[in-house]
Scaffold this motif. Structure first.
Motif, PDB file in Angstrom:
ATOM      1  N   TYR A 128      -6.753  29.834 -85.290  1.00  0.00           N
ATOM      2  CA  TYR A 128      -7.236  28.919 -84.033  1.00  0.00           C
ATOM      3  C   TYR A 128      -7.653  27.883 -84.724  1.00  0.00           C
ATOM      4  O   TYR A 128      -8.826  27.212 -84.128  1.00  0.00           O
ATOM      5  N   TYR A 161      -3.819  27.488 -98.108  1.00  0.00           N
ATOM      6  CA  TYR A 161      -3.278  28.280 -96.815  1.00  0.00           C
ATOM      7  C   TYR A 161      -3.189  29.807 -97.226  1.00  0.00           C
ATOM      8  O   TYR A 161      -2.122  30.106 -98.006  1.00  0.00           O
ATOM      9  N   ARG A 162      -4.104  30.638 -96.620  1.00  0.00           N
ATOM     10  CA  ARG A 162      -3.961  32.082 -96.901  1.00  0.00           C
ATOM     11  C   ARG A 162      -3.964  32.363 -98.412  1.00  0.00           C
ATOM     12  O   ARG A 162      -3.275  33.097 -98.882  1.00  0.00           O
ATOM     13  N   TYR A 194      -6.558  24.026 -80.668  1.00  0.00           N
ATOM     14  CA  TYR A 194      -5.391  25.187 -80.809  1.00  0.00           C
ATOM     15  C   TYR A 194      -5.107  25.203 -79.239  1.00  0.00           C
ATOM     16  O   TYR A 194      -5.821  25.883 -78.468  1.00  0.00           O
ATOM     17  N   ARG A 222      -6.261  37.262 -78.791  1.00  0.00           N
ATOM     18  CA  ARG A 222      -6.064  38.329 -79.870  1.00  0.00           C
ATOM     19  C   ARG A 222      -5.550  39.727 -79.083  1.00  0.00           C
ATOM     20  O   ARG A 222      -4.822  40.197 -79.632  1.00  0.00           O
ATOM     21  N   LYS A 225      -2.383  39.686 -77.656  1.00  0.00           N
ATOM     22  CA  LYS A 225      -1.027  39.389 -78.583  1.00  0.00           C
ATOM     23  C   LYS A 225      -1.214  40.617 -79.829  1.00  0.00           C
ATOM     24  O   LYS A 225      -0.098  40.880 -80.150  1.00  0.00           O
ATOM     25  N   SER A 237      -0.644  39.429 -89.227  1.00  0.00           N
ATOM     26  CA  SER A 237       0.483  38.797 -89.798  1.00  0.00           C
ATOM     27  C   SER A 237       0.825  39.644 -90.942  1.00  0.00           C
ATOM     28  O   SER A 237       0.392  39.665 -91.905  1.00  0.00           O
ATOM     29  N   ASN A 241       3.809  32.135 -92.496  1.00  0.00           N
ATOM     30  CA  ASN A 241       4.649  31.085 -91.991  1.00  0.00           C
ATOM     31  C   ASN A 241       5.143  30.216 -93.299  1.00  0.00           C
ATOM     32  O   ASN A 241       4.102  29.751 -94.053  1.00  0.00           O
ATOM     33  N   PRO A 260       9.365  25.610 -83.918  1.00  0.00           N
ATOM     34  CA  PRO A 260       8.019  25.410 -84.127  1.00  0.00           C
ATOM     35  C   PRO A 260       7.706  24.796 -85.456  1.00  0.00           C
ATOM     36  O   PRO A 260       7.689  25.594 -86.310  1.00  0.00           O
ATOM     37  N   SER A 272       6.824  28.538 -87.835  1.00  0.00           N
ATOM     38  CA  SER A 272       6.469  29.738 -87.231  1.00  0.00           C
ATOM     39  C   SER A 272       7.590  30.947 -87.623  1.00  0.00           C
ATOM     40  O   SER A 272       8.548  30.760 -87.484  1.00  0.00           O
ATOM     41  N   GLU A 278      11.672  36.136 -84.265  1.00  0.00           N
ATOM     42  CA  GLU A 278      12.191  36.313 -82.963  1.00  0.00           C
ATOM     43  C   GLU A 278      13.786  36.142 -82.494  1.00  0.00           C
ATOM     44  O   GLU A 278      14.355  36.672 -81.900  1.00  0.00           O
ATOM     45  N   LYS A 283      12.085  40.560 -82.810  1.00  0.00           N
ATOM     46  CA  LYS A 283      10.670  40.756 -82.140  1.00  0.00           C
ATOM     47  C   LYS A 283      11.085  42.169 -81.259  1.00  0.00           C
ATOM     48  O   LYS A 283      11.973  42.336 -80.607  1.00  0.00           O
ATOM     49  N   GLN A 296       4.019  40.004 -80.569  1.00  0.00           N
ATOM     50  CA  GLN A 296       3.786  38.926 -81.714  1.00  0.00           C
ATOM     51  C   GLN A 296       4.947  39.290 -83.045  1.00  0.00           C
ATOM     52  O   GLN A 296       4.454  40.591 -83.598  1.00  0.00           O
ATOM     53  N   ALA A 297       5.667  38.703 -83.161  1.00  0.00           N
ATOM     54  CA  ALA A 297       6.845  39.054 -84.037  1.00  0.00           C
ATOM     55  C   ALA A 297       6.436  39.224 -85.461  1.00  0.00           C
ATOM     56  O   ALA A 297       7.081  39.893 -86.114  1.00  0.00           O
ATOM     57  N   GLU A 333       2.040  38.400 -96.223  1.00  0.00           N
ATOM     58  CA  GLU A 333       0.881  37.713 -96.321  1.00  0.00           C
ATOM     59  C   GLU A 333       0.036  38.949 -96.824  1.00  0.00           C
ATOM     60  O   GLU A 333      -1.081  38.719 -97.351  1.00  0.00           O
TER      61      GLU A 333
HETATM   62  N1  EPU Z   1       6.119  32.456 -82.347  1.00  0.00           N
HETATM   63  C1  EPU Z   1       7.224  32.908 -81.684  1.00  0.00           C
HETATM   64  N2  EPU Z   1       7.470  34.255 -81.529  1.00  0.00           N
HETATM   65  C2  EPU Z   1       6.635  34.930 -81.843  1.00  0.00           C
HETATM   66  C3  EPU Z   1       5.345  34.644 -82.653  1.00  0.00           C
HETATM   67  C4  EPU Z   1       5.102  33.387 -82.595  1.00  0.00           C
HETATM   68  O1  EPU Z   1       8.011  32.080 -81.397  1.00  0.00           O
HETATM   69  O2  EPU Z   1       6.518  36.365 -81.874  1.00  0.00           O
HETATM   70  C5  EPU Z   1       5.802  30.913 -82.365  1.00  0.00           C
HETATM   71  C6  EPU Z   1       5.492  30.162 -81.379  1.00  0.00           C
HETATM   72  O3  EPU Z   1       6.117  29.031 -80.844  1.00  0.00           O
HETATM   73  C7  EPU Z   1       4.033  29.999 -81.139  1.00  0.00           C
HETATM   74  C8  EPU Z   1       3.900  29.705 -82.807  1.00  0.00           C
HETATM   75  O4  EPU Z   1       5.036  30.663 -83.180  1.00  0.00           O
HETATM   76  O5  EPU Z   1       3.668  29.107 -80.414  1.00  0.00           O
HETATM   77  C9  EPU Z   1       2.594  30.076 -83.255  1.00  0.00           C
HETATM   78  O6  EPU Z   1       2.235  31.531 -82.978  1.00  0.00           O
HETATM   79  P1  EPU Z   1       0.745  32.123 -83.195  1.00  0.00           P
HETATM   80  O7  EPU Z   1      -0.259  31.185 -82.362  1.00  0.00           O
HETATM   81  O8  EPU Z   1       0.772  33.462 -82.653  1.00  0.00           O
HETATM   82  O9  EPU Z   1       0.331  31.852 -84.531  1.00  0.00           O
HETATM   83  P2  EPU Z   1       1.236  32.244 -85.925  1.00  0.00           P
HETATM   84  O10 EPU Z   1       1.695  31.095 -86.730  1.00  0.00           O
HETATM   85  O11 EPU Z   1       2.311  33.367 -85.598  1.00  0.00           O
HETATM   86  C10 EPU Z   1      -0.962  32.316 -87.242  1.00  0.00           C
HETATM   87  C11 EPU Z   1      -1.573  33.237 -88.246  1.00  0.00           C
HETATM   88  C12 EPU Z   1      -2.403  34.231 -87.568  1.00  0.00           C
HETATM   89  C13 EPU Z   1      -3.500  33.811 -86.483  1.00  0.00           C
HETATM   90  C14 EPU Z   1      -2.727  32.708 -85.353  1.00  0.00           C
HETATM   91  C15 EPU Z   1      -3.398  31.841 -84.625  1.00  0.00           C
HETATM   92  C16 EPU Z   1      -0.192  33.379 -90.333  1.00  0.00           C
HETATM   93  C17 EPU Z   1       0.593  34.059 -91.100  1.00  0.00           C
HETATM   94  N3  EPU Z   1      -0.741  34.130 -89.071  1.00  0.00           N
HETATM   95  O12 EPU Z   1       0.080  33.203 -86.498  1.00  0.00           O
HETATM   96  O13 EPU Z   1      -3.276  35.318 -88.283  1.00  0.00           O
HETATM   97  O14 EPU Z   1      -4.340  34.754 -85.598  1.00  0.00           O
HETATM   98  O15 EPU Z   1      -1.784  31.788 -86.453  1.00  0.00           O
HETATM   99  O16 EPU Z   1      -4.318  30.892 -85.362  1.00  0.00           O
HETATM  100  O17 EPU Z   1      -0.754  32.224 -90.686  1.00  0.00           O
HETATM  101  C18 EPU Z   1      -3.252  37.426 -89.693  1.00  0.00           C
HETATM  102  O18 EPU Z   1      -3.515  36.425 -90.581  1.00  0.00           O
HETATM  103  O19 EPU Z   1      -3.472  38.489 -89.707  1.00  0.00           O
HETATM  104  C19 EPU Z   1      -3.267  36.721 -88.333  1.00  0.00           C
HETATM  105  C20 EPU Z   1      -2.987  37.265 -87.066  1.00  0.00           C
END
Ligand code: EPU
Length: 338
Positions: A128, A161-162, A194, A222, A225, A237, A241, A260, A272, A278, A283, A296-297, A333
């Motif tokens: 976030y 990044y990570r 965010y 959280r 999701k 995750s 990404n 995205p 993403s 997905e 997913k 959360q895929a 990751e």
């Molecule tokens: N999205 C989809 N389908 C999904 C999931 C995501 O289409 O099933 C797309 C959507 O467009 C969504 C975008 O991806 O808007 C971003 O999704 P989300 O906000 O869930 O973030 P993320 O990029 O999937 C990252 C981190 C998470 C962290 C969130 C919020 C990584 C690998 N993961 O997820 O970290 O909580 O952002 O900042 O960078 C973790 O590291 O364990 C973790 C959960």
């Protein structure tokens, strides 16, 4: 400190995989750590903290050292900020709660991230709009080789990044024993950029949020999701990404205008992985004991008594399917321990 043999690591990894360690020691302070590092049986040790970012594919033949160093204390402060030192074994979320209780700002967006404080710098945890490096002051680490103590600052750690130097050049060289963060006592910088946080705050009619409001919003997002590892084994995750060139991103956008993508650095975009998974139809897909989470895929889930091998095989299938459909390789990751 006691040394145990043939220990199940099920309780020590959030996937709940029943891998065995032939030799195991848990250390509560730096002295115990140095003692065990000098023990010839613990040569080339495998270190375990909160166990929230690893997948044991097999049992572990290396000796395991569990880092269980506690303690949170203030080591310096002025009118505006405070430097907090936390033992590597402190649960990250407990540190966030402690900071909130004392009204110290800076890590509220990182509420509920699984894992321990000592492992947070290794992958520069983030969520976030905030990353650990934004509040990082320095850390103390012990060399595995000669037990010497070191202090490393932000420049030394090379956060990305990570990513950090502990995942690259310094891999298997140091044990982080405590982490120091600089937090704000007042004039908190409220980061709600965010989208999901902003939406949650609007829904709650909060226009001037406090750090507690932000943390509450993050916790709500959280919880909606991400599955709770106590109920469903997972490690957040599972895949990163991907960072993709502008050229490739533009090509993908022609075919998938809704893809995205976020500007990264230079000519690169972060895409993403959750979306790619997905759109590959994965997913919520479940095969026996394993699957990708329905909300959360990106999250690989152990639905029952999955083995590490089953989880890894399924994750590799996800990687292959996405690679075939989009020509993008998704890197884990999570650390894969084979
Ligand atoms: N999205 C989809 N389908 C999904 C999931 C995501 O289409 O099933 C797309 C959507 O467009 C969504 C975008 O991806 O808007 C971003 O999704 P989300 O906000 O869930 O973030 P993320 O990029 O999937 C990252 C981190 C998470 C962290 C969130 C919020 C990584 C690998 N993961 O997820 O970290 O909580 O952002 O900042 O960078 C973790 O590291 O364990 C973790 C959960």
């Amino acid at each position: 400190m006691t040394v145990l043999e043939n220990v199940s690591l099920k309780e020590f990894n959030t996937f709940g995989v029943d891998a065995k360690a032939s030799l195991f020691a848990s250390v509560k302070n730096q002295l115990e750590l140095q003692e065990v590092l000098k023990d010839p049986r613990f040569k080339n040790p495998f270190l375990i903290g909160g166990g929230s970012n690893l997948l044991f594919v097999n049992s572990i033949s290396r000796p395991v050292i569990h880092i269980n160093i506690g303690g949170i204390k203030i080591i310096d402060e002025n009118d505006d900020s405070v430097i907090v030192s936390a033992g590597a074994g402190i649960k990250w979320h407990d540190l966030v709660l402690w900071a909130l209780k004392n009204n110290y700002g800076g890590i509220e967006n990182l509420a509920l991230i699984p894992g321990n404080t000592g492992t947070a710098p290794i992958q520069n945890i983030g969520a976030y709009g905030v990353e650990l490096k934004d509040v990082f002051y320095n850390l103390i680490a012990v060399s595995i080789d000669d037990c010497s103590t070191h202090i490393f600052d932000e420049n030394d750690c090379e956060f990305g990044y990570r990513d950090s130097k502990f995942k690259n050049e310094w891999s298997h060289q140091y044990v982080i024993t405590s982490v120091r963060l600089m937090l704000q006592k007042n004039n908190h910088f409220i980061n709600t950029q965010y989208g999901a946080i902003e939406k949650t705050l609007i829904k709650k009619n909060i226009s001037n949020p406090s750090i507690q409001d932000v943390a509450d919003a993050v916790i709500e997002i959280r919880n909606n999701k991400l599955p709770n590892p106590k109920e469903l084994g997972n490690s957040g995750s599972f895949l990163k990404n991907p960072i993709v060139s502008k050229e490739k991103t533009d090509k993908l956008l022609l075919e998938h205008p809704n893809l995205p993508h976020y500007e990264f650095t230079g000519n690169f975009y972060k895409i993403s992985a959750g979306w790619l998974i997905e759109k590959s139809g994965l997913k919520g897909l479940r095969e026996g004991n394993v699957g990708m989470h329905a909300q959360q895929a990106l999250v690989l889930v152990n639905y029952g008594n999955a083995t590490g091998k089953e989880l890894w095989k399924f994750a590799q299938k996800v990687q292959q399917t996405v690679a075939q459909k989009f020509g993008i390789t998704l890197d884990p990751e999570v650390n894969i321990i084979e």
